[in-house]
Motif scaffolding. Structure first.
Motif, short mmCIF file in Angstrom:
data_model
loop_
_atom_site.label_atom_id
_atom_site.label_comp_id
_atom_site.label_asym_id
_atom_site.label_seq_id
_atom_site.Cartn_x
_atom_site.Cartn_y
_atom_site.Cartn_z
N ASP A 172 0.83 -1.21 0.00
CA ASP A 172 0.00 0.00 0.00
C ASP A 172 0.86 1.26 0.00
O ASP A 172 0.52 2.26 -0.64
N MET A 173 1.98 1.23 0.72
CA MET A 173 2.88 2.38 0.73
C MET A 173 3.43 2.66 -0.66
O MET A 173 3.49 3.80 -1.12
N VAL A 174 3.82 1.59 -1.34
CA VAL A 174 4.34 1.76 -2.70
C VAL A 174 3.25 2.29 -3.62
O VAL A 174 3.50 3.16 -4.47
N TYR A 185 9.54 7.43 -10.67
CA TYR A 185 9.90 8.14 -9.44
C TYR A 185 9.29 7.53 -8.19
O TYR A 185 9.28 8.16 -7.13
N VAL A 186 8.79 6.31 -8.28
CA VAL A 186 8.17 5.65 -7.14
C VAL A 186 9.21 5.36 -6.07
O VAL A 186 10.39 5.12 -6.36
N MET A 187 8.81 5.39 -4.81
CA MET A 187 9.72 5.11 -3.69
C MET A 187 10.51 3.83 -3.95
O MET A 187 9.98 2.85 -4.49
N ASP A 188 11.79 3.86 -3.56
CA ASP A 188 12.64 2.68 -3.81
C ASP A 188 13.44 2.25 -2.59
O ASP A 188 14.30 1.39 -2.67
N LEU A 189 13.16 2.85 -1.43
CA LEU A 189 13.91 2.52 -0.22
C LEU A 189 12.96 2.58 0.98
O LEU A 189 12.29 3.59 1.19
N LEU A 190 12.89 1.50 1.73
CA LEU A 190 12.11 1.47 2.96
C LEU A 190 13.07 1.57 4.13
O LEU A 190 13.98 0.75 4.27
N VAL A 191 12.85 2.59 4.97
CA VAL A 191 13.73 2.84 6.12
C VAL A 191 12.89 2.67 7.37
O VAL A 191 11.87 3.35 7.54
N ALA A 192 13.30 1.77 8.27
CA ALA A 192 12.44 1.42 9.39
C ALA A 192 13.28 0.92 10.56
O ALA A 192 14.45 0.54 10.39
N PRO A 193 12.71 0.89 11.77
CA PRO A 193 13.40 0.25 12.89
C PRO A 193 13.67 -1.22 12.59
O PRO A 193 12.99 -1.83 11.76
N VAL A 194 14.63 -1.79 13.28
CA VAL A 194 15.05 -3.16 12.97
C VAL A 194 13.91 -4.16 13.18
O VAL A 194 13.84 -5.19 12.48
N VAL A 195 12.98 -3.88 14.10
CA VAL A 195 11.89 -4.81 14.32
C VAL A 195 11.02 -4.94 13.06
O VAL A 195 10.48 -6.02 12.76
N THR A 227 7.56 -5.61 -5.05
CA THR A 227 6.19 -5.30 -4.67
C THR A 227 5.20 -5.69 -5.76
O THR A 227 5.55 -5.92 -6.92
N GLU A 228 3.92 -5.72 -5.38
CA GLU A 228 2.87 -6.04 -6.33
C GLU A 228 2.71 -4.96 -7.39
O GLU A 228 2.17 -5.21 -8.47
N VAL A 229 3.18 -3.75 -7.08
CA VAL A 229 3.12 -2.66 -8.04
C VAL A 229 4.16 -2.83 -9.15
O VAL A 229 4.05 -2.24 -10.22
N GLY A 230 5.15 -3.67 -8.90
CA GLY A 230 6.22 -3.88 -9.87
C GLY A 230 7.49 -3.14 -9.52
O GLY A 230 8.49 -3.24 -10.23
N GLN A 231 7.49 -2.40 -8.41
CA GLN A 231 8.65 -1.65 -7.97
C GLN A 231 9.47 -2.49 -7.00
O GLN A 231 8.94 -3.11 -6.08
N THR A 232 10.77 -2.52 -7.20
CA THR A 232 11.67 -3.19 -6.26
C THR A 232 12.11 -2.19 -5.20
O THR A 232 12.59 -1.11 -5.52
N VAL A 233 11.95 -2.57 -3.95
CA VAL A 233 12.24 -1.68 -2.83
C VAL A 233 13.34 -2.27 -1.96
O VAL A 233 13.24 -3.43 -1.54
N LYS A 234 14.38 -1.49 -1.70
CA LYS A 234 15.42 -1.90 -0.76
C LYS A 234 14.92 -1.72 0.66
O LYS A 234 14.20 -0.77 0.96
N ILE A 235 15.32 -2.61 1.54
CA ILE A 235 14.89 -2.57 2.94
C ILE A 235 16.11 -2.38 3.82
O ILE A 235 17.03 -3.21 3.80
N ILE A 236 16.15 -1.31 4.61
CA ILE A 236 17.26 -1.15 5.56
C ILE A 236 16.70 -0.85 6.95
O ILE A 236 15.68 -0.17 7.10
N ALA A 237 17.35 -1.39 7.96
CA ALA A 237 17.03 -1.04 9.34
C ALA A 237 17.84 0.19 9.70
O ALA A 237 19.02 0.30 9.37
#
Length: 309
Positions: A172-174, A185-195, A227-237
């Motif tokens: 949904d965020m994507v 220009y869709v978001m490509d990086l998810l930044v979040a706490p380690v949990v 993602t289901e939108v077709g965008q690849t998102v990097k995940i970092i804690a």
């Protein structure tokens, strides 16, 4: 019972046992954005500005009558955005005596403290990049800059406290980003706490594991999610994203839409000696910079997620 001599009654004769090894595990080197964001042209003054252009996609059409004269509508004008520069420093002051004496590791004390000071400064820059709050400043009052968290204002969703972060939330965020901007220009990086990263690790087959972040300056794993939108998102804690219960935050960032601008001539992080007014050596690592947000519509913020697994 008499016993010649042992370690208990002969302790004053023994040389101390002191390792010349010092392990520093301080959590101050995890500075993703300081290491990886681009550098924009220099800020020429403390209020740094840039133009934005955004035009909504057509949602209807007005067909033209055959042979009609052309009518000219008002065209969308550019708008202006801005941020303030912030001054951050890491001061160091050692007595002449302390600066003259080698550390247990044999290293020069002043050199080692300068090394630590630069690490502290980068940690402060990282925190401000994520969590900075804008303030105009005045005589005796420091300026502040908006960080990424404050810059994102269009795609913001506050979940009820304790909401679970699911695969659906990530998709949904994507989509929030995709709905507002062009597909490039869709978001490509998810930044979040380690949990949150740990929770994402339990998602389905769309998670690609053990992807080496060779294109980044941090030599550690960065996982990616298709993602289901077709965008690849990097995940970092990230250690600086809000993680307390009730305010836990997840940021979906278009990374190349944020850059640092340093104040012209003197803004890049550098060392300055300070005048001696006593029996000491002193100086400071100092920088003046701001965060440039080229268009926050591409990024997404959601808050309120469960702080536990």
């Amino acid at each position: 019972m008499a016993f010649g001599k042992d370690t208990y009654n002969g302790s004053n004769e023994m040389k101390e046992s002191l390792l010349n090894i010092l392990k520093d595990v301080s959590p101050n080197e995890d500075n993703y954005f300081v290491s990886n964001l681009g550098v924009a042209p220099a800020a020429m003054q403390s209020l740094h500005e840039w133009n934005l252009f955004y035009e909504d996609r057509a949602s209807s059409v007005d067909a033209e009558i055959e042979g009609a004269d052309t009518s000219y509508p008002d065209l969308t004008a550019e708008t202006r955005s801005s941020n303030r520069t912030v001054i951050l420093d890491a001061p160091i002051k050692l007595s002449r005596t302390k600066a003259s004496i080698a550390m247990v590791t044999g290293e020069d004390a002043m050199s080692k403290e300068k090394e630590r000071g630069l690490i502290r400064l980068k940690s402060e820059m990282e925190y401000a990049t994520v969590n900075g709050t804008i303030a105009a400043g005045s005589s005796g009052v420091a300026r502040g800059m908006s960080g990424i968290d404050q810059c994102i204002s269009t795609n913001v969703t506050a979940r009820a406290s304790g909401t679970s972060f699911t695969e659906g939330e990530l998709n949904d965020m994507v989509q929030d980003s995709w709905d507002k901007v062009g597909a490039s220009y869709v978001m490509d990086l998810l930044v979040a706490p380690v949990v949150i990263k740990r929770r994402i690790a339990t998602f389905g087959t769309n998670l690609t594991r053990n992807v080496n972040a060779e294109d980044k300056k941090l030599g550690r794993e960065v996982r990616v999610f298709d993602t289901e939108v077709g965008q690849t998102v990097k995940i970092i804690a990230h250690k600086d994203v809000r993680k307390a219960a009730g305010t836990l935050t997840v940021l979906g960032v278009r990374e190349d839409h944020f850059e640092h601008s340093f104040l012209v001539n003197t803004g890049e992080p550098h060392w300055e000696d300070r005048a001696k007014s006593g029996d000491f050596e002193a100086g400071v690592y100092i920088t003046e910079f701001t965060l440039v947000s080229y268009d926050e519509r591409a990024s997404v913020k959601r808050t309120g997620f469960n702080a536990g697994l």
